[in-house]
Design a protein around this motif. Structure first.
Motif, PDB file in Angstrom:
ATOM      1  N   TRP A 122      -1.140   5.811  -6.610  1.00 40.06           N
ATOM      2  CA  TRP A 122      -0.241   6.762  -7.242  1.00 40.06           C
ATOM      3  C   TRP A 122      -0.944   7.583  -8.298  1.00 40.06           C
ATOM      4  N   LEU A 123      -0.290   8.659  -8.663  1.00 38.23           N
ATOM      5  CA  LEU A 123      -0.765   9.563  -9.702  1.00 38.23           C
ATOM      6  C   LEU A 123       0.208   9.506 -10.863  1.00 38.23           C
ATOM      7  N   GLU A 124      -0.331   9.254 -12.048  1.00 38.59           N
ATOM      8  CA  GLU A 124       0.483   9.214 -13.262  1.00 38.59           C
ATOM      9  C   GLU A 124       0.182  10.418 -14.131  1.00 38.59           C
ATOM     10  N   GLN A 125       1.217  10.913 -14.751  1.00 37.51           N
ATOM     11  CA  GLN A 125       1.071  11.980 -15.731  1.00 37.51           C
ATOM     12  C   GLN A 125       1.971  11.624 -16.902  1.00 37.51           C
ATOM     13  N   GLU A 126       1.359  11.393 -18.052  1.00 33.82           N
ATOM     14  CA  GLU A 126       2.107  10.998 -19.249  1.00 33.82           C
ATOM     15  C   GLU A 126       3.040   9.826 -18.958  1.00 33.82           C
ATOM     16  N   GLU A 127       2.481   8.782 -18.308  1.00 34.68           N
ATOM     17  CA  GLU A 127       3.175   7.544 -17.973  1.00 34.68           C
ATOM     18  C   GLU A 127       4.299   7.701 -16.948  1.00 34.68           C
ATOM     19  N   ARG A 128       4.400   8.882 -16.315  1.00 37.08           N
ATOM     20  CA  ARG A 128       5.369   9.087 -15.230  1.00 37.08           C
ATOM     21  C   ARG A 128       4.617   9.065 -13.911  1.00 37.08           C
ATOM     22  N   MET A 129       5.173   8.396 -12.924  1.00 33.74           N
ATOM     23  CA  MET A 129       4.596   8.377 -11.587  1.00 33.74           C
ATOM     24  C   MET A 129       5.082   9.639 -10.874  1.00 33.74           C
ATOM     25  N   ILE A 130       4.152  10.511 -10.476  1.00 32.78           N
ATOM     26  CA  ILE A 130       4.569  11.774  -9.866  1.00 32.78           C
ATOM     27  C   ILE A 130       4.228  11.868  -8.377  1.00 32.78           C
ATOM     28  N   ALA A 131       3.336  11.003  -7.893  1.00 26.84           N
ATOM     29  CA  ALA A 131       3.008  10.955  -6.472  1.00 26.84           C
ATOM     30  C   ALA A 131       2.693   9.503  -6.131  1.00 26.84           C
ATOM     31  N   TYR A 132       2.985   9.115  -4.894  1.00 22.76           N
ATOM     32  CA  TYR A 132       2.816   7.718  -4.504  1.00 22.76           C
ATOM     33  C   TYR A 132       2.659   7.610  -2.988  1.00 22.76           C
ATOM     34  N   CYS A 133       1.909   6.617  -2.548  1.00 21.32           N
ATOM     35  CA  CYS A 133       1.909   6.180  -1.159  1.00 21.32           C
ATOM     36  C   CYS A 133       1.415   4.745  -1.120  1.00 21.32           C
ATOM     37  N   ARG A 134       1.593   4.118   0.028  1.00 23.16           N
ATOM     38  CA  ARG A 134       1.047   2.776   0.203  1.00 23.16           C
ATOM     39  C   ARG A 134       0.318   2.710   1.535  1.00 23.16           C
ATOM     40  N   ILE A 135      -0.696   1.861   1.572  1.00 22.34           N
ATOM     41  CA  ILE A 135      -1.442   1.588   2.791  1.00 22.34           C
ATOM     42  C   ILE A 135      -1.027   0.197   3.240  1.00 22.34           C
ATOM     43  N   VAL A 136      -0.511   0.131   4.465  1.00 22.57           N
ATOM     44  CA  VAL A 136       0.039  -1.113   4.990  1.00 22.57           C
ATOM     45  C   VAL A 136      -0.844  -1.617   6.124  1.00 22.57           C
ATOM     46  N   PRO A 137      -1.259  -2.898   6.070  1.00 14.73           N
ATOM     47  CA  PRO A 137      -2.048  -3.435   7.180  1.00 14.73           C
ATOM     48  C   PRO A 137      -1.188  -3.617   8.428  1.00 14.73           C
ATOM     49  N   PRO A 138      -1.823  -3.750   9.586  1.00 17.52           N
ATOM     50  CA  PRO A 138      -1.056  -3.945  10.820  1.00 17.52           C
ATOM     51  C   PRO A 138      -0.187  -5.203  10.743  1.00 17.52           C
ATOM     52  N   HIS A 139       0.977  -5.144  11.391  1.00 18.32           N
ATOM     53  CA  HIS A 139       1.858  -6.316  11.456  1.00 18.32           C
ATOM     54  C   HIS A 139       2.747  -6.231  12.692  1.00 18.32           C
ATOM     55  N   GLU A 140       3.246  -7.359  13.098  1.00 20.82           N
ATOM     56  CA  GLU A 140       4.217  -7.451  14.194  1.00 20.82           C
ATOM     57  C   GLU A 140       3.858  -6.597  15.400  1.00 20.82           C
ATOM     58  N   GLY A 141       2.710  -6.866  15.977  1.00 26.07           N
ATOM     59  CA  GLY A 141       2.325  -6.170  17.196  1.00 26.07           C
ATOM     60  C   GLY A 141       1.682  -4.812  17.002  1.00 26.07           C
ATOM     61  N   GLN A 142       1.589  -4.334  15.770  1.00 25.58           N
ATOM     62  CA  GLN A 142       0.929  -3.055  15.525  1.00 25.58           C
ATOM     63  C   GLN A 142      -0.581  -3.254  15.514  1.00 25.58           C
ATOM     64  N   ALA A 143      -1.293  -2.246  15.962  1.00 21.79           N
ATOM     65  CA  ALA A 143      -2.744  -2.348  16.060  1.00 21.79           C
ATOM     66  C   ALA A 143      -3.482  -1.699  14.890  1.00 21.79           C
ATOM     67  N   TYR A 144      -2.770  -0.895  14.088  1.00 23.48           N
ATOM     68  CA  TYR A 144      -3.470  -0.073  13.106  1.00 23.48           C
ATOM     69  C   TYR A 144      -2.875  -0.170  11.705  1.00 23.48           C
ATOM     70  N   HIS A 145      -3.731   0.079  10.712  1.00 26.26           N
ATOM     71  CA  HIS A 145      -3.243   0.271   9.348  1.00 26.26           C
ATOM     72  C   HIS A 145      -2.410   1.555   9.323  1.00 26.26           C
ATOM     73  N   SER A 146      -1.465   1.607   8.394  1.00 29.31           N
ATOM     74  CA  SER A 146      -0.646   2.815   8.293  1.00 29.31           C
ATOM     75  C   SER A 146      -0.558   3.301   6.856  1.00 29.31           C
ATOM     76  N   ILE A 147      -0.252   4.570   6.727  1.00 27.36           N
ATOM     77  CA  ILE A 147       0.035   5.180   5.430  1.00 27.36           C
ATOM     78  C   ILE A 147       1.534   5.414   5.411  1.00 27.36           C
ATOM     79  N   GLY A 148       2.183   4.961   4.352  1.00 23.99           N
ATOM     80  CA  GLY A 148       3.628   5.098   4.302  1.00 23.99           C
ATOM     81  C   GLY A 148       4.155   5.371   2.910  1.00 23.99           C
ATOM     82  N   ARG A 149       5.459   5.654   2.865  1.00 24.87           N
ATOM     83  CA  ARG A 149       6.180   5.923   1.622  1.00 24.87           C
ATOM     84  C   ARG A 149       5.503   7.036   0.812  1.00 24.87           C
ATOM     85  N   VAL A 150       4.974   8.028   1.524  1.00 25.99           N
ATOM     86  CA  VAL A 150       4.303   9.161   0.867  1.00 25.99           C
ATOM     87  C   VAL A 150       5.362  10.004   0.170  1.00 25.99           C
TER      88      VAL A 150
END
Length: 147
Positions: free
Chosen positions: A49-77
């Protein structure tokens, strides 16, 4: 401004609270979409995430593969309402992609994105691998990037 990158066990209580607060504000309240935002995947994810004056202004998460998925994913952008149009979405996507390429050395990246953003994600090299479908009343499309 300060870019932050942490695994779940490195997060402070305050940081986790901010993450959940901003995600609920954007994905549940702003998009008027009641769904279970806390999905049990945060513990396995890398949070960026990106913080500006203690406020979160941008965010994402990198999620490892799970439940039959083959690839890492980028989510909650997301970029918060008052900070959109400044290029932060591009910056956070580039950071996430660079981490996956350089640190994890993955050969594919998965993305489950809202349909109206498919051209944005396509600009990074993601290609559509599904038809558009509804999830929680919002059109989505699955996308994959081959590295």
């Amino acid at each position: 401004m300060n870019w932050v990158q942490k695994r779940f066990d490195e997060l402070t209580k305050e940081e986790l609270y901010k993450i959940l607060m901003v995600r609920v504000a954007v994905f549940v309240v702003e998009q008027n979409c009641p769904y279970p935002e806390v999905d049990g995947r945060d513990e396995d994810s890398l949070h960026i995430w990106l913080e500006q004056e203690e406020r979160m202004i941008a965010y994402c998460r990198i999620v490892p593969p799970h439940e039959g998925q083959a690839y890492h994913s980028i989510g909650r952008v997301l970029v918060t309402q008052g900070s959109r149009g400044e290029g932060y979405a591009t910056e956070i996507m580039n950071r996430a992609i660079d981490f996956l390429k350089k640190d994890l050395e993955v050969d594919h990246i998965w993305l489950h994105g809202q349909e109206h953003l498919r051209n944005f994600y396509g600009s990074f090299g993601f290609e559509e691998v599904s038809e558009v479908y509804l999830e929680d009343g919002i059109p989505h499309v699955d996308m994959l990037m081959k590295i």
